[in-house]
Scaffold this active site. Structure first.
Site, PDB file in Angstrom:
ATOM      1  N   GLU A 103      -1.051  -8.604   4.974  1.00 16.43           N
ATOM      2  CA  GLU A 103      -0.598  -8.617   6.322  1.00 16.43           C
ATOM      3  C   GLU A 103      -1.689  -8.667   6.569  1.00 16.43           C
ATOM      4  OE1 GLU A 103      -0.499  -6.057   5.384  1.00 16.43           O
ATOM      5  OE2 GLU A 103      -0.490  -3.940   6.172  1.00 16.43           O
ATOM      6  N   HIS A 108      -3.906  -5.717   0.920  1.00 14.00           N
ATOM      7  CA  HIS A 108      -2.678  -6.069   2.148  1.00 14.00           C
ATOM      8  C   HIS A 108      -3.079  -7.300   2.840  1.00 14.00           C
ATOM      9  CE1 HIS A 108      -2.307  -1.331   3.817  1.00 14.00           C
ATOM     10  NE2 HIS A 108      -3.948  -1.256   3.668  1.00 14.00           N
ATOM     11  N   CYS A 116       0.689  -1.049   0.273  1.00 19.55           N
ATOM     12  CA  CYS A 116      -0.132   0.438   0.296  1.00 19.55           C
ATOM     13  C   CYS A 116       0.842   1.397  -0.146  1.00 19.55           C
ATOM     14  CB  CYS A 116      -0.850   0.380   0.780  1.00 19.55           C
ATOM     15  SG  CYS A 116      -2.259   1.219   0.966  1.00 19.55           S
TER      16      CYS A 116
END
Lengths: 87, 237
Positions: B205, B203, B86
């Site tokens: 994660e 994302h 990002c």
């Protein structure tokens, strides 16, 4: 000396914000506004001896930081008369 | 093996990345402050999401001048795996470590939702544990993820197989409707010519545990472990 730097998206690059602003103006009844391109405006106070020197410094600043050459171009105006004037 | 998570003033996914690497994957992880000049011996570097330096001027425009970015560039130059997520992707673009730039989303809205991305290539340190064509459900959260590069650059990216993730439907079709931000060719993530630097807007994660809606992102981070463990894309940070 004051340099004004105008940073705009290159003509080939779509401007979602400008398009949205144009639509808002149309909603307000400004049908005459055919297109809007949004950009950034910087005023640089530069300690330079000549307008050319101020322009060179402003161009370096634009190349290195103020504009992203992938999507943006810029234009510089130098206002020599502001030398020594109070801010 | 050790992951370094770079922290810029305004990073806000640094802890998500740290948590995923350390507590989900069980790997060693360390935060590295943006004013540091060393990556502290890391095997993998993550530039996390957020709003580095408040996104002032342009996303990533100020962060690229942070002292740590010189170490990141050296690490990348010798083949070290670098992942920009990002805002981290935006920093890599501004730093010139990846080609192109981000425009405001086509919708002019901050898009915060789960999307589907298709894994296009598996020969990078962040996709090697994936299957080619695998569709991952991963969240996005950005206002400026509308990837742009000049047509000739996009053509070269496609020819070099540098597009690693593409926005698709759940079934893996790269349609205009599946594109959340207007990115050219539905590009969600890409790699450098040397393939060791990868940036993506979604994302992974934040999608590492089923309890939070999806564990599909884990394979991206597992790829780094697999890649470093078998000796590909290794460099000393």
């Amino acid at each position: 000396m004051r340099a004004r730097v105008f940073v705009t998206l290159k003509p080939s690059v779509f401007d979602p914000q400008g398009t949205m602003v144009a639509e808002a103006l149309h909603t307000l009844g400004y049908a005459a506004v055919k297109d809007v391109r949004q950009g950034k405006y910087f005023e640089l106070e530069i300690d330079a001896r000549t307008p050319d020197e101020a322009r060179r410094i402003a161009a370096e600043a634009a190349d290195k930081l103020l504009a992203n050459p992938v999507i943006e171009s810029y234009r510089i105006e130098v206002e020599a008369s502001s030398a020594g004037a109070a801010a | 093996m050790k992951f370094a998570v770079v922290v810029f003033p305004g990073s806000n996914c640094d802890h998500d990345a740290y948590y995923a690497v350390k507590h989900v994957l069980g790997q060693d992880a360390a935060f590295v402050w943006h004013k540091d000049t060393s990556l502290a011996g890391a095997d993998v570097v993550i530039l996390p999401g957020g709003f580095a330096h408040g996104d002032y001027l342009r996303t990533g425009a100020i962060a690229r001048f942070s002292p740590i970015m010189q170490a990141v560039r050296r690490f990348a130059d010798v083949g070290g795996p670098v992942l920009g997520i990002c805002n981290g992707f935006q920093v890599l673009l501004e730093a010139g470590l990846l080609p192109g730039a981000m425009l405001r989303n086509r919708s002019v809205k901050f898009q915060c939702e789960h999307v589907f991305v298709r894994v296009e290539q598996t020969d990078t340190p962040f996709s090697t544990a994936c299957r080619q064509g695998q569709v991952l459900k991963i969240p996005i959260a950005h206002g400026e993820g509308n990837y742009y590069a000049e047509p000739a650059v996009v053509e070269r990216l496609e020819q070099n197989r540098q597009v690693i993730f593409r926005y698709t439907t759940a079934a893996g079709a790269a349609t205009p409707d599946a594109n959340p931000n207007g990115s050219v060719n539905n590009i969600a993530g890409l790699c450098s010519e040397a393939r060791n630097v990868v940036g993506l807007m979604p994302h992974p994660e934040r999608a590492c545990e089923l309890a939070i809606g999806s564990a599909d992102g884990l394979v991206v981070l597992e790829s780094a472990v697999k890649s470093v463990t078998r000796g590909a894309f290794a460099a000393a940070g």
